[in-house]
Design a protein around this motif. Structure first.
Motif, PDB file in Angstrom:
ATOM      1  N   ILE A   1       0.847  -1.204   0.000  1.00 55.34           N
ATOM      2  CA  ILE A   1       0.000   0.000   0.000  1.00 55.34           C
ATOM      3  C   ILE A   1       0.880   1.251   0.000  1.00 55.34           C
ATOM      4  O   ILE A   1       1.878   1.315   0.733  1.00 55.34           O
ATOM      5  N   TYR A   2       0.484   2.237  -0.794  1.00 62.36           N
ATOM      6  CA  TYR A   2       1.162   3.536  -0.770  1.00 62.36           C
ATOM      7  C   TYR A   2       0.180   4.606  -1.206  1.00 62.36           C
ATOM      8  O   TYR A   2      -0.833   4.331  -1.868  1.00 62.36           O
ATOM      9  N   ALA A   3       0.449   5.847  -0.824  1.00 65.21           N
ATOM     10  CA  ALA A   3      -0.400   6.976  -1.221  1.00 65.21           C
ATOM     11  C   ALA A   3      -0.115   7.341  -2.674  1.00 65.21           C
ATOM     12  O   ALA A   3       0.964   7.062  -3.203  1.00 65.21           O
ATOM     13  N   TRP A   4      -1.102   7.996  -3.291  1.00 66.74           N
ATOM     14  CA  TRP A   4      -0.895   8.441  -4.677  1.00 66.74           C
ATOM     15  C   TRP A   4      -1.678   9.720  -4.930  1.00 66.74           C
ATOM     16  O   TRP A   4      -2.841   9.811  -4.555  1.00 66.74           O
ATOM     17  N   ARG A   5      -1.007  10.792  -5.392  1.00 63.96           N
ATOM     18  CA  ARG A   5       0.319  10.718  -5.958  1.00 63.96           C
ATOM     19  C   ARG A   5       1.390  10.826  -4.882  1.00 63.96           C
ATOM     20  O   ARG A   5       1.287  11.613  -3.949  1.00 63.96           O
ATOM     21  N   SER A   6       2.449  10.000  -5.072  1.00 70.64           N
ATOM     22  CA  SER A   6       3.603  10.085  -4.201  1.00 70.64           C
ATOM     23  C   SER A   6       4.831   9.817  -5.070  1.00 70.64           C
ATOM     24  O   SER A   6       4.772  10.007  -6.285  1.00 70.64           O
ATOM     25  N   PHE A   7       5.930   9.393  -4.471  1.00 65.87           N
ATOM     26  CA  PHE A   7       7.166   9.197  -5.222  1.00 65.87           C
ATOM     27  C   PHE A   7       6.932   8.247  -6.388  1.00 65.87           C
ATOM     28  O   PHE A   7       6.395   7.154  -6.218  1.00 65.87           O
ATOM     29  N   GLU A   8       7.338   8.685  -7.580  1.00 63.92           N
ATOM     30  CA  GLU A   8       6.975   7.949  -8.793  1.00 63.92           C
ATOM     31  C   GLU A   8       7.640   6.582  -8.907  1.00 63.92           C
ATOM     32  O   GLU A   8       7.251   5.765  -9.757  1.00 63.92           O
TER      33      GLU A   8
ATOM     34  N   LEU B   1      -4.548  10.721  -2.324  1.00 68.66           N
ATOM     35  CA  LEU B   1      -4.296  11.771  -1.344  1.00 68.66           C
ATOM     36  C   LEU B   1      -5.599  12.484  -1.004  1.00 68.66           C
ATOM     37  O   LEU B   1      -6.584  12.418  -1.747  1.00 68.66           O
ATOM     38  N   THR B   2      -5.580  13.207   0.095  1.00 70.57           N
ATOM     39  CA  THR B   2      -6.725  14.037   0.451  1.00 70.57           C
ATOM     40  C   THR B   2      -6.781  15.257  -0.463  1.00 70.57           C
ATOM     41  O   THR B   2      -5.859  15.513  -1.250  1.00 70.57           O
ATOM     42  N   ALA B   3      -7.827  16.046  -0.321  1.00 69.48           N
ATOM     43  CA  ALA B   3      -7.988  17.233  -1.162  1.00 69.48           C
ATOM     44  C   ALA B   3      -6.870  18.236  -0.958  1.00 69.48           C
ATOM     45  O   ALA B   3      -6.572  19.034  -1.865  1.00 69.48           O
TER      46      ALA B   3
ATOM     47  N   ASN C   1      12.083  20.458  -0.036  1.00 68.98           N
ATOM     48  CA  ASN C   1      12.844  21.450  -0.814  1.00 68.98           C
ATOM     49  C   ASN C   1      12.251  21.594  -2.218  1.00 68.98           C
ATOM     50  O   ASN C   1      12.967  21.762  -3.200  1.00 68.98           O
ATOM     51  N   PHE C   2      10.931  21.528  -2.290  1.00 67.39           N
ATOM     52  CA  PHE C   2      10.213  21.714  -3.548  1.00 67.39           C
ATOM     53  C   PHE C   2       8.805  22.189  -3.225  1.00 67.39           C
ATOM     54  O   PHE C   2       8.350  22.121  -2.079  1.00 67.39           O
ATOM     55  N   VAL C   3       8.129  22.674  -4.262  1.00 68.32           N
ATOM     56  CA  VAL C   3       6.729  23.072  -4.132  1.00 68.32           C
ATOM     57  C   VAL C   3       5.938  22.397  -5.249  1.00 68.32           C
ATOM     58  O   VAL C   3       6.499  21.943  -6.239  1.00 68.32           O
ATOM     59  N   TRP C   4       4.624  22.372  -5.066  1.00 73.41           N
ATOM     60  CA  TRP C   4       3.736  21.671  -6.001  1.00 73.41           C
ATOM     61  C   TRP C   4       2.698  22.635  -6.552  1.00 73.41           C
ATOM     62  O   TRP C   4       1.973  23.274  -5.798  1.00 73.41           O
ATOM     63  N   LEU C   5       2.646  22.711  -7.882  1.00 67.25           N
ATOM     64  CA  LEU C   5       1.602  23.493  -8.547  1.00 67.25           C
ATOM     65  C   LEU C   5       0.541  22.535  -9.081  1.00 67.25           C
ATOM     66  O   LEU C   5       0.830  21.706  -9.957  1.00 67.25           O
ATOM     67  N   PRO C   6      -0.701  22.615  -8.595  1.00 67.29           N
ATOM     68  CA  PRO C   6      -1.764  21.729  -9.079  1.00 67.29           C
ATOM     69  C   PRO C   6      -2.338  22.242 -10.399  1.00 67.29           C
ATOM     70  O   PRO C   6      -3.394  22.868 -10.457  1.00 67.29           O
TER      71      PRO C   6
END
Length: 366
Positions: free
Chosen positions: A117-124, A142-144, A313-318
């Motif tokens: 089991i793993y969350a998604w999206r997570s490390f590819e 993942l949650t919202a 050390n990164f950010v995420w743009l949805p």
């Protein structure tokens, strides 16, 4: 058919290849972050933008001759990490990057008919790990707000579950798992199911309620928990490939059994030890990256982006369906980012000069 005709036919037909497992043949190879040109900022691989410290470079000069094999167990680095975290050396495992240890642990615990089991999206890299072992990967959305849904992950556990991977801070979205959340989660997981706490970005975390598997020594109360760390990110040794795990020695013995021998070079071991010696100086650099991350998050939110609270050390743009279009805009401005088509864009916190440019491009495409 003449000999000449047979030869001509052989030239145009496809060669007969070995039979590959269908699950492997259908699996896309790991895709590395795009390399950058000489005038571009490479913000696609979460690398440390600072050059190695002089003391680390000096340690590399003391590397054993390359015609000799390295120490197969990286015993000096393991001993140093054991002292650093107050554990015996058998509770420390070192390999060529923490993802190597992930694979070793999955190979040791999961096979055909088993689940991971793993969350998604997570490390590819996560989806490939159970497939390579012949097991089934179970993705939990993942949650919202781009966080692990730990209740749903606990609900997904079945009699076939052999391992669970938790990524905190989560790559590529950035949020952490809190200590309280982790404690509640692991109490729900059967004691014979391996829980892998992947903390590759732990040094960048500043919120006080985040789980810290090593500081909290979670592997003592829960022997089924293994904590992963790496020298690739905060310590800036990505090119040398060295990561480590701390946990119960019997669990780590299984990883040592499935691992490829002699995979940690003498150079990597020496650099890891030198980095621990220079930890205070290196963490000053981490503080600079964290300050840049704060400005980057504030700038992106001011531009109207709903950016998750990254502690890495990164950010995420949805960016959703516009991902490829927006990624191209960054590249056109010499900013090499990491797009995940149809989902979002991960942007590493890089050089100082890149911060305002990222914000400017993100503002222009909003």
């Amino acid at each position: 058919m003449s000999v000449a005709a047979t030869r001509r036919l052989n030239l145009v037909t496809e060669p007969i290849l070995p039979r590959i497992r269908p699950a492997i043949a259908a699996l896309a190879p790991y895709k590395q972050g795009k390399q950058a040109g000489p005038d571009a900022f490479k913000l696609s691989s979460n690398e440390n933008p600072f050059e190695p410290l002089p003391s680390v470079l000096e340690a590399l000069q003391r590397t054993a001759p390359i015609n000799r094999y390295p120490d197969a167990t990286a015993s000096r680095l393991r001993a140093r990490l054991g002292v650093r975290y107050g554990v015996n050396v058998e509770q420390v495992h070192v390999a060529s990057g923490s993802v190597s240890i992930l694979q070793q642990l999955i190979l040791a615990t999961a096979a055909a008919g088993d689940e991971v089991i793993y969350a998604w999206r997570s490390f590819e890299a996560y989806p490939s790990l159970p497939l390579v072992a012949g097991a089934t990967g179970v993705q939990v959305p993942l949650t919202a707000d781009a966080r692990h849904d730990l209740n749903a992950m606990a609900d997904a556990v079945t009699d076939n579950t052999r391992a669970i991977i938790l990524c905190t801070p989560n790559n590529p979205t950035g949020p952490i798992i809190t200590s309280a959340e982790f404690t509640a989660f692991v109490e729900r997981v059967p004691a014979d199911v391996l829980v892998i706490l992947d903390e590759a970005y732990a040094e960048f975390v500043t919120v006080p309620d985040a789980v810290d598997g090593l500081a909290e020594r979670v592997y003592e109360k829960h022997p089924n928990v293994v904590v992963l760390r790496t020298f690739s990110k905060a310590y800036g040794l990505a090119g040398l490939r060295v990561g480590y795990a701390i946990g119960h020695e019997k669990v780590l013995d299984s990883a040592r059994t499935t691992g490829i021998p002699l995979s940690v070079t003498s150079a990597a071991e020496n650099a890891g030890i030198a980095s621990l010696d220079a930890e205070a100086e290196l963490l000053e650099r981490v503080a600079v990256i964290v300050e840049r991350r704060t400005r980057l998050l504030e700038g992106l939110r001011a531009a109207g982006w709903d950016v998750p609270d990254s502690q890495a050390n990164f950010v995420w743009l949805p960016t959703g369906e516009r991902t490829d279009e927006i990624a191209a805009a960054f590249v056109a401005n010499d900013l090499v980012v990491r797009p995940f088509s149809g989902d979002g864009i991960r942007i590493s916190v890089g050089e100082e000069a890149s911060i305002d440019r990222v914000i400017s491009v993100a503002t222009s495409v909003r």
